[in-house]
Design a protein around this motif. Structure first.
Motif, PDB file in Angstrom:
ATOM      1  N   TYR A   3     -19.931 -36.288  36.280  1.00  0.00           N
ATOM      2  CA  TYR A   3     -19.149 -35.297  37.210  1.00  0.00           C
ATOM      3  C   TYR A   3     -19.459 -33.857  37.038  1.00  0.00           C
ATOM      4  O   TYR A   3     -19.723 -33.352  35.894  1.00  0.00           O
ATOM      5  N   ASP A   4     -19.273 -32.876  38.008  1.00  0.00           N
ATOM      6  CA  ASP A   4     -19.364 -31.517  38.032  1.00  0.00           C
ATOM      7  C   ASP A   4     -18.535 -30.822  36.975  1.00  0.00           C
ATOM      8  O   ASP A   4     -18.734 -29.908  36.337  1.00  0.00           O
ATOM      9  N   VAL A   5     -17.195 -31.579  36.973  1.00  0.00           N
ATOM     10  CA  VAL A   5     -16.084 -30.787  36.042  1.00  0.00           C
ATOM     11  C   VAL A   5     -15.779 -31.838  35.248  1.00  0.00           C
ATOM     12  O   VAL A   5     -15.693 -32.978  35.448  1.00  0.00           O
ATOM     13  N   ILE A  34     -19.932 -28.272  34.838  1.00  0.00           N
ATOM     14  CA  ILE A  34     -21.376 -28.312  34.360  1.00  0.00           C
ATOM     15  C   ILE A  34     -22.471 -27.653  35.266  1.00  0.00           C
ATOM     16  O   ILE A  34     -22.442 -27.937  36.567  1.00  0.00           O
ATOM     17  N   CYS A  35     -22.888 -26.744  35.003  1.00  0.00           N
ATOM     18  CA  CYS A  35     -23.800 -25.894  35.831  1.00  0.00           C
ATOM     19  C   CYS A  35     -25.287 -26.413  35.825  1.00  0.00           C
ATOM     20  O   CYS A  35     -26.042 -26.249  36.882  1.00  0.00           O
ATOM     21  N   VAL A  46     -25.782 -29.511  28.075  1.00  0.00           N
ATOM     22  CA  VAL A  46     -25.587 -29.118  29.385  1.00  0.00           C
ATOM     23  C   VAL A  46     -25.020 -27.389  29.382  1.00  0.00           C
ATOM     24  O   VAL A  46     -24.623 -27.049  28.057  1.00  0.00           O
ATOM     25  N   GLN A  47     -25.350 -26.786  30.338  1.00  0.00           N
ATOM     26  CA  GLN A  47     -24.877 -25.232  30.416  1.00  0.00           C
ATOM     27  C   GLN A  47     -23.473 -25.613  31.256  1.00  0.00           C
ATOM     28  O   GLN A  47     -23.540 -26.354  32.227  1.00  0.00           O
ATOM     29  N   LEU A 118      -8.113 -33.779  36.812  1.00  0.00           N
ATOM     30  CA  LEU A 118      -9.108 -32.817  36.160  1.00  0.00           C
ATOM     31  C   LEU A 118      -9.893 -31.648  37.280  1.00  0.00           C
ATOM     32  O   LEU A 118      -9.678 -30.691  36.719  1.00  0.00           O
ATOM     33  N   GLU A 119      -9.930 -32.133  38.277  1.00  0.00           N
ATOM     34  CA  GLU A 119     -11.044 -31.180  39.101  1.00  0.00           C
ATOM     35  C   GLU A 119     -10.127 -30.359  40.043  1.00  0.00           C
ATOM     36  O   GLU A 119     -10.343 -29.365  40.700  1.00  0.00           O
ATOM     37  N   THR A 120      -8.519 -30.708  40.016  1.00  0.00           N
ATOM     38  CA  THR A 120      -7.986 -29.729  40.883  1.00  0.00           C
ATOM     39  C   THR A 120      -7.296 -28.648  39.885  1.00  0.00           C
ATOM     40  O   THR A 120      -6.603 -28.692  39.250  1.00  0.00           O
ATOM     41  N   LEU A 121      -7.947 -27.497  40.096  1.00  0.00           N
ATOM     42  CA  LEU A 121      -7.517 -26.204  39.416  1.00  0.00           C
ATOM     43  C   LEU A 121      -6.106 -25.517  39.798  1.00  0.00           C
ATOM     44  O   LEU A 121      -5.570 -25.004  38.743  1.00  0.00           O
TER      45      LEU A 121
END
Length: 159
Positions: A3-5, A34-35, A46-47, A118-121
Motif C-alpha cells: 500500500y502507498d500508506v 511510500i514514495c 523504500v523511500q 490508516l490512510e485517512t489523515l
C-alpha cells in the motif's frame, strides 16, 4: 505491491518461534507514504515521507469513547469480551488520534477497513468512518450470535 500508506514502528519485543518465524510487538511511530523503492534486493528498502494527522487538536475523544464503551459492553454480553485491562485502557484514553488508531487495530476485524483507517489523515473524517465501522462490527456480532443460537463458541465446530 505494498500500500502507498503504511505505519512506521519500532520493534519493542521479538520472540522467536520454533518454525523460524517471530512474534513481534511494534510501537507505532508515524504514518508514512511510500514514495518509491530504493532497492528491492536482498530485501525491499523504500523511500518514505511522514504524514501528519489533520485537525488532531480540534477533535474530542468523547463520541468515540462512548461508541467503544458501547461495543465493549455488547461484546461482553455476547461472551466475546476483551481482557479487562484492554477494555479499561481503551475507554480511558484521552489522545483522540492514538485512541482511533488503537481502536481500529483492536476492534475492527477487516484488514481492508484497518488500512482505510490508516490512510485517512483527517481525524474528523477518520472518527466518523470509525464510528460507522464500529456500528457495523456490533451489528455483525449481534447477527452472528443470533445465527449461532444457543450453541456456545467453543462448541460451534461440533455443529
Amino acid at each position: 505491491k505494498p500500500y502507498d500508506v503504511a505505519g512506521l514502528g519500532i520493534i519493542r519485543v521479538a520472540v522467536g518461534k520454533e518454525d523460524g518465524t517471530s512474534n513481534i510487538i511494534l510501537q507505532g511511530v508515524s504514518r508514512v507514504r511510500i514514495c518509491g523503492f530504493v532497492t528491492k534486493k536482498p530485501y525491499p528498502i523504500v523511500q518514505i515521507e511522514p504524514l501528519k494527522t489533520l485537525h488532531a487538536e480540534t477533535v474530542e475523544a468523547d463520541p468515540l469513547t462512548a461508541k467503544v464503551a458501547e461495543l465493549l459492553s455488547t461484546r461482553a454480553k455476547l461472551d466475546m469480551a476483551l481482557p479487562d485491562h484492554v477494555s479499561k485502557y481503551l475507554t480511558t484514553m484521552t489522545d483522540t488520534d492514538n485512541l482511533a488508531d488503537l481502536v481500529s487495530f483492536t476492534l475492527l476485524s477487516d484488514c481492508y477497513e484497518k488500512q482505510e483507517m490508516l490512510e485517512t489523515l483527517d481525524l474528523r473524517v477518520r472518527l466518523r468512518k470509525l464510528i460507522h465501522l464500529l456500528d457495523k462490527e456490533q451489528n455483525q456480532l449481534l447477527y452472528w450470535k443470533k445465527l449461532q443460537g444457543g450453541v456456545k463458541d467453543k462448541d460451534i465446530g461440533q455443529n
